[in-house]
Structure formats: structure tokens, C-alpha cells
Write a protein that holds these residues in place. Structure first.
Motif, short mmCIF file in Angstrom:
data_model
loop_
_atom_site.label_atom_id
_atom_site.label_comp_id
_atom_site.label_asym_id
_atom_site.label_seq_id
_atom_site.Cartn_x
_atom_site.Cartn_y
_atom_site.Cartn_z
N ASN A 162 -26.10 24.26 28.58
CA ASN A 162 -27.12 23.60 27.76
C ASN A 162 -27.42 22.21 28.33
OD1 ASN A 162 -28.77 22.58 25.76
ND2 ASN A 162 -27.52 23.36 24.08
N THR A 164 -29.23 19.96 26.84
CA THR A 164 -29.40 18.99 25.76
C THR A 164 -28.06 18.37 25.41
OG1 THR A 164 -31.25 20.28 24.85
CG2 THR A 164 -30.21 18.64 23.40
N ASN A 166 -24.88 17.02 23.81
CA ASN A 166 -24.18 17.43 22.59
C ASN A 166 -22.85 16.68 22.54
OD1 ASN A 166 -22.83 18.64 20.48
ND2 ASN A 166 -23.22 20.75 21.16
N THR A 167 -22.66 15.84 21.53
CA THR A 167 -21.43 15.04 21.45
C THR A 167 -20.18 15.90 21.32
OG1 THR A 167 -21.77 14.84 19.05
CG2 THR A 167 -22.58 13.03 20.45
N ASN A 168 -20.32 17.15 20.89
CA ASN A 168 -19.16 18.04 20.78
C ASN A 168 -18.59 18.39 22.15
OD1 ASN A 168 -19.28 18.18 17.96
ND2 ASN A 168 -20.75 19.88 18.01
N ASN A 169 -19.40 18.23 23.19
CA ASN A 169 -18.95 18.53 24.55
C ASN A 169 -18.29 17.34 25.23
OD1 ASN A 169 -20.22 20.92 24.01
ND2 ASN A 169 -21.64 20.85 25.72
#
Length: 307
Positions: A162, A164, A166-169
Motif C-alpha cells: 500500500n 498510502t 499508514n501509522t499502523n505500519n
């Protein structure tokens, strides 16, 4: 600094992106080909090979997103500041510097963030970039000058494909300076070797030419070489296919050995084989690893690649 300005600084010395190369010079005690090319770039004897990939551009975007996130919480954060280690630069006769991705500094502490975007885990990135991180620590301890300091590896996982942000990554690891001192010693040793080599350094650039510029006698054998390489490649592929089919037949029929007037085939079952992990030893016991390194002469050769 902008990316173009960062590239320009390579002309005055060595930065953190050179850390692994410099350490390898320190371990073997002499210049390797990569080091010779890099020194030639620094001295203006060779043009720099600028390489930009989509992955690199995407990594820059993620780095900017991480910076924006930190900046929103810590307003004094700055991106890509230039820092030069004056003592080492004077000692070796060339710039020893870095451009840390993100810096947060005040009167009491200095925090540096190194951002990496990879499809691997944060721990794998830590292992892969340990010499670059050691370089940062080497300069960070100098800049702190008695203040508290911290180096944080900020890793962004791109394995999901992805683009875009993503703070989860995003994962961060605060690093321990003491775990990098052995790597810093290797870097210092490499800088010493490079410094001494500059006294009488010469660079013979590689010559690349196409077939039209070769002597007629040499040009005439090129088609023959190409034909032989293709024949050998096709024969190797057929042999591998035959071996696979033979293995399956021997497994299906419980045959251990086939011995005839043409060849002998022995079935080796799947199993676990113990191998020496030199990379792990280099990480866990760097001094012992260095003690048992042995230089050996590699004969010149030609590497042919089919087109």
C-alpha cells in the motif's frame, strides 16, 4: 538540506551511506573496488552514478510523512540537517559527516531518528543497516558533547504494497550505543586506511565499449561465444529437468541408487544440514570474527551475461 544538496556534500568526504563500505575496508585493511570508486568520486576523478528508483522515491515520501507526524508533536524537529565531525575530519583529511533524517535538539538532549522503509521487519532492517546506524552514533555522541543523546530507528513496513501512509505500519526501536561500539571501531579503522591511501591514490576508470569498437578478429568470435553460451544454458536447463523427473521416479519406486554405463544417480532424502552462520558471528562476536578473517587472492575473470 534537499536531496540534491545532500548529494553535493559527497564531494568533500564520506557520509553515513558509505559506512558499510568504510567498515569493510577497516576489516580487510586495504581498499576494495567499491572504496576506490567512491574515493575517485570524492576527488572528482569519476562522475557519481546517480540512481533513483521508485522504491527510493516512495521511501522519501514515507520519510516525509514520519517527519510531519513528529513535527506536529515536537515543533523543534528538523529534517535532514547536516552535521560534520570536526575532529575526525581534521584527523583524516576529509569530511566525516551525515544527514540524519530527523533531529530533535535542545539544551539537555539530542535525539536522532533514522527512517527506513522496507518489506522486511524492523529487526531485519536493524541488522541490514547496523553500520550506517553505528556511523550515526559516532557523530551523535560527538554532537551531544556531554548532553543526553538517543538514536531511534523508525521503520515503516511496506510489505502490504500500500502506497498510502499508514501509522499502523510504523515501528520504532531506540538503540543502545554500547551495542554499536565494535562497529564504530571498524569504521574508524577503515577511515584510517582510506586516509593513508590518499597520499598516492590513482584511479584507472573502467572502459566500456560495444562490439563495433572491437578489433575485427575479436568481433568475429562474438557470435560463436553467444551460441556456445546458449547451448550450455539450454543443456543445463534440460539436465535439471531430467534430474527432477529422475528424482520423482526414484522416490515413487523406493530406489536409492541407479548405476549404469552412462552415470550414477544417488537419491539424497530431504534433511537438515548444519551450516556455519558467519553473518551471525560477525554481529555477536565482531572481534573474534575479525581475528579469523583471511585475505585471499581472487584471480581475474570474465563474467558473461546473455542478451
Amino acid at each position: 538540506m534537499s536531496k540534491s544538496e545532500i548529494i553535493e556534500t559527497r564531494k568533500v568526504g564520506f557520509g553515513s551511506s558509505d559506512a558499510k563500505m568504510v567498515a569493510s575496508v577497516g576489516k580487510i585493511g586495504q581498499l576494495n573496488e567499491t572504496a576506490k570508486k567512491r574515493i575517485a568520486e570524492m576527488l572528482g576523478l569519476k562522475d557519481r552514478d546517480d540512481v533513483t528508483t521508485y522504491a527510493m522515491e516512495l521511501g522519501n515520501e514515507f520519510e516525509q510523512a514520519v517527519f510531519d507526524s513528529i513535527k506536529s508533536v515536537v515543533p523543534e524537529a528538523v529534517s535532514n540537517p547536516f552535521y560534520k565531525h570536526e575532529e575526525l575530519s581534521e584527523r583524516f583529511g576529509f569530511g566525516v559527516f551525515n544527514h540524519i533524517d530527523i533531529e530533535v535538539e535542545n539544551d539537555k538532549r539530542v535525539i536522532w531518528y533514522e527512517c527506513k522503509s522496507t518489506i522486511k521487519t524492523a529487526e531485519s532492517a536493524l541488522d541490514e543497516y547496523r553500520y550506517q546506524l553505528a556511523w550515526h552514533f559516532m557523530l551523535l555522541a560527538n554532537k551531544a558533547n556531554g548532553r543526553k543523546f538517543a538514536l531511534v530507528l523508525t521503520h515503516y513496513d511496506t510489505s502490504d504494497g500500500n502506497t498510502t501512509f499508514n501509522t499502523n505500519n510504523l515501528h520504532s526501536i531506540q538503540l543502545n550505543y554500547d551495542e554499536f561500539t565494535a562497529y564504530i571501531d571498524e569504521i574508524i579503522a577503515g577511515l584510517e586506511v582510506i586516509s593513508k591511501s590518499l597520499v598516492d591514490f590513482t584511479y584507472k576508470p573502467e572502459v566500456t565499449t560495444d562490439g563495433e569498437n572491437l578489433p575485427a578478429q575479436t568481433r568475429s568470435i562474438l557470435p560463436k561465444i553467444s551460441h556456445l553460451l546458449r547451448v550450455a544454458k539450454e543443456a543445463e536447463e534440460r539436465a535439471e529437468q531430467f534430474k527432477q523427473e529422475l528424482k520423482e521416479a526414484m522416490e515413487a519406486n523406493g530406489i536409492k541408487t541407479i548405476d549404469n554405463e552412462y552415470f550414477k544417480a544417488t537419491y539424497v532424502p530431504e534433511g537438515v544440514q548444519a551450516r556455519f552462520d558467519s553473518k551471525a558471528m560477525q554481529k555477536d562476536e565482531p572481534e573474534l570474527y575479525k581475528k579469523y578473517l583471511k585475505n585471499s587472492t581472487v584471480k581475474s575473470q570474465i563474467r558473461l551475461t546473455l542478451k
